[in-house]
Design a protein around this motif. Structure first.
Motif, PDB file in Angstrom:
ATOM      1  N   CYS A 195       0.823  -1.218   0.000  1.00 39.54           N
ATOM      2  CA  CYS A 195       0.000   0.000   0.000  1.00 39.54           C
ATOM      3  C   CYS A 195       0.853   1.263   0.000  1.00 39.54           C
ATOM      4  CB  CYS A 195      -0.941  -0.003   1.207  1.00 39.54           C
ATOM      5  SG  CYS A 195      -2.302  -1.194   1.070  1.00 39.54           S
ATOM      6  N   LEU A 198       2.398   1.602  -3.386  1.00 42.34           N
ATOM      7  CA  LEU A 198       1.442   2.130  -4.360  1.00 42.34           C
ATOM      8  C   LEU A 198       1.262   3.635  -4.187  1.00 42.34           C
ATOM      9  CD1 LEU A 198      -1.303  -0.652  -4.365  1.00 42.34           C
ATOM     10  CD2 LEU A 198       0.201  -0.023  -6.264  1.00 42.34           C
ATOM     11  N   MET A 199       1.250   4.091  -2.934  1.00 41.17           N
ATOM     12  CA  MET A 199       1.142   5.534  -2.694  1.00 41.17           C
ATOM     13  C   MET A 199       2.309   6.281  -3.328  1.00 41.17           C
ATOM     14  SD  MET A 199       0.008   5.702   1.317  1.00 41.17           S
ATOM     15  CE  MET A 199      -1.299   4.657   1.965  1.00 41.17           C
ATOM     16  N   ILE A 202       1.798   6.149  -7.224  1.00 47.88           N
ATOM     17  CA  ILE A 202       0.686   6.995  -7.663  1.00 47.88           C
ATOM     18  C   ILE A 202       1.019   8.471  -7.545  1.00 47.88           C
ATOM     19  CG2 ILE A 202      -1.690   7.695  -7.115  1.00 47.88           C
ATOM     20  CD1 ILE A 202      -2.133   4.752  -6.197  1.00 47.88           C
ATOM     21  N   SER A 203       1.649   8.841  -6.436  1.00 49.54           N
ATOM     22  CA  SER A 203       1.925  10.262  -6.184  1.00 49.54           C
ATOM     23  C   SER A 203       3.272  10.712  -6.728  1.00 49.54           C
ATOM     24  CB  SER A 203       1.866  10.544  -4.675  1.00 49.54           C
ATOM     25  OG  SER A 203       2.899   9.847  -3.998  1.00 49.54           O
ATOM     26  N   VAL A 257      -4.853   4.231   0.239  1.00 52.60           N
ATOM     27  CA  VAL A 257      -4.359   4.215  -1.142  1.00 52.60           C
ATOM     28  C   VAL A 257      -5.375   4.881  -2.068  1.00 52.60           C
ATOM     29  CG1 VAL A 257      -3.707   2.758  -3.098  1.00 52.60           C
ATOM     30  CG2 VAL A 257      -2.956   2.155  -0.797  1.00 52.60           C
ATOM     31  N   ALA A 258      -6.655   4.565  -1.874  1.00 53.52           N
ATOM     32  CA  ALA A 258      -7.706   5.150  -2.708  1.00 53.52           C
ATOM     33  C   ALA A 258      -7.758   6.665  -2.537  1.00 53.52           C
ATOM     34  CB  ALA A 258      -9.066   4.530  -2.354  1.00 53.52           C
ATOM     35  N   TRP A 261      -4.977   8.160  -4.533  1.00 52.40           N
ATOM     36  CA  TRP A 261      -5.304   8.108  -5.962  1.00 52.40           C
ATOM     37  C   TRP A 261      -6.279   9.217  -6.332  1.00 52.40           C
ATOM     38  CZ3 TRP A 261      -9.954   6.994  -8.580  1.00 52.40           C
ATOM     39  CH2 TRP A 261      -9.820   6.814  -9.967  1.00 52.40           C
ATOM     40  N   LEU A 262      -7.310   9.412  -5.517  1.00 52.45           N
ATOM     41  CA  LEU A 262      -8.295  10.450  -5.797  1.00 52.45           C
ATOM     42  C   LEU A 262      -7.671  11.834  -5.733  1.00 52.45           C
ATOM     43  CD1 LEU A 262     -11.374   9.082  -3.806  1.00 52.45           C
ATOM     44  CD2 LEU A 262     -11.171   9.289  -6.298  1.00 52.45           C
ATOM     45  N   GLU A 264      -4.454  12.718  -6.088  1.00 51.16           N
ATOM     46  CA  GLU A 264      -3.481  12.942  -7.159  1.00 51.16           C
ATOM     47  C   GLU A 264      -4.187  13.096  -8.503  1.00 51.16           C
ATOM     48  OE1 GLU A 264      -0.356  13.563  -6.805  1.00 51.16           O
ATOM     49  OE2 GLU A 264      -0.336  13.196  -4.643  1.00 51.16           O
ATOM     50  N   ARG A 265      -5.269  12.377  -8.704  1.00 51.96           N
ATOM     51  CA  ARG A 265      -6.034  12.511  -9.947  1.00 51.96           C
ATOM     52  C   ARG A 265      -6.610  13.920 -10.068  1.00 51.96           C
ATOM     53  NH1 ARG A 265     -11.506   9.069 -11.503  1.00 51.96           N
ATOM     54  NH2 ARG A 265     -11.660   9.771 -13.675  1.00 51.96           N
TER      55      ARG A 265
END
Length: 281
Positions: A195, A198-199, A202-203, A257-258, A261-262, A264-265
């Motif tokens: 996790c 992934l952070m 993603i970031s 993690v979600a 993602w939100l 950074e998106r």
């Protein structure tokens, strides 16, 4: 080269520093610890453990600069600037998440509050936690996600496969280094590494994983301190100490993690919009 040096040095430092503190405590108190190593950790042993791990952050950075030829600035982000604002924002968001989840756990099982108390040892352990646990947690992220993960990926081609192998490999090493053979605990530590990895991916940086690791460790250690025996904590990772209840914390990690993602998106969408609205000459 980077990976074995970091892992061996971390273990050696913890053994040396921990042994020195244990000998000092024995000389002062005259109490001999059990030969099976089952004695709870004192606040000073916790301080020694935290600081011996915290030292690994600059060591990892130096090795990445010396062996990996990666400038220090580039070790904390990819394709963007490192951001204190990002770190602060993620810290606040994750703090709310951790307090909410642990609040729900207490509401479901109020008996968790029965052992809570304050004493000089508890206050000392909380102070040590607040002052040094952030350094320990941040150092683990710099080491595992900032150094070991890219070191593993550097041996793999193509790039997409490198990301997957590096994420899984570094997470497995992270889990194993926590020295638990309980299937629930080992799985949790590995998934925690996945996790936070992934952070970072993603970031494109370490702010989010550092923030999550710091908040997680500080909150859990403060709660453990409040329920401890005058600041002495028994860290037991033997078989049977984990269980299905850990699915709650695994779910919490996935929610974190979600959230990354939100966020950074939305940030990238805003950056694209600003770039279109204000073209440069």
């Amino acid at each position: 080269m980077i990976i074995p040096v970091l892992l061996v040095l971390m273990l050696v430092l913890q053994i040396i520093v921990g042994t020195i503190v244990m000998l000092i405590e024995m000389a002062v108190t005259g109490v001999q610890p059990p030969v099976d190593g089952s004695a709870p950790l004192s606040p000073w042993m916790m301080l020694a453990a935290n600081l011996s791990i915290a030292v690994m952050a600059p060591v990892a950075m130096l090795l990445m600069r010396w062996i990996g030829k990666v400038p220090v600035r580039e070790q904390f982000r990819i394709g963007r600037r490192a951001s204190w604002g990002r770190l602060g924002l993620y810290t606040g968001v994750f703090l709310v998440l951790l307090l909410l989840v642990n609040g729900i756990m207490v509401a479901v099982d109020p008996s968790m509050l029965q052992s809570i108390g304050l004493s000089a040892g508890v206050i000392l352990l909380i102070a040590i936690t607040l002052l040094t646990t952030p350094l320990q947690a941040a150092a683990e992220e710099v080491m595992f996600r900032g150094a070991i993960m890219p070191a593993i990926g550097s041996w793999i081609r193509p790039a997409k496969a490198a990301v997957v192998v590096a994420l899984i490999g570094s997470s497995l090493v992270f889990g194993i280094m926590h020295a638990s053979i309980d299937p629930w605990l080992l799985s949790y530590y590995v998934l925690f590494g996945v996790c936070t990895g992934l952070m970072a991916i993603i970031s494109r940086g370490l702010e989010a994983p550092i923030a999550f690791h710091v908040v997680n460790n500080v909150v859990m250690m403060v709660l453990s301190a409040l329920g401890s025996d005058d600041g002495h904590i028994a860290i037991d990772r033997s078989v049977g100490m984990g269980g299905p209840f850990m699915l709650v914390y695994i779910g919490m990690d996935l929610v974190a993690v979600a959230l990354v993602w939100l966020f950074e998106r939305r940030r990238r969408a805003a950056e694209v919009h600003e770039g279109v609205a204000q073209p440069t000459a």
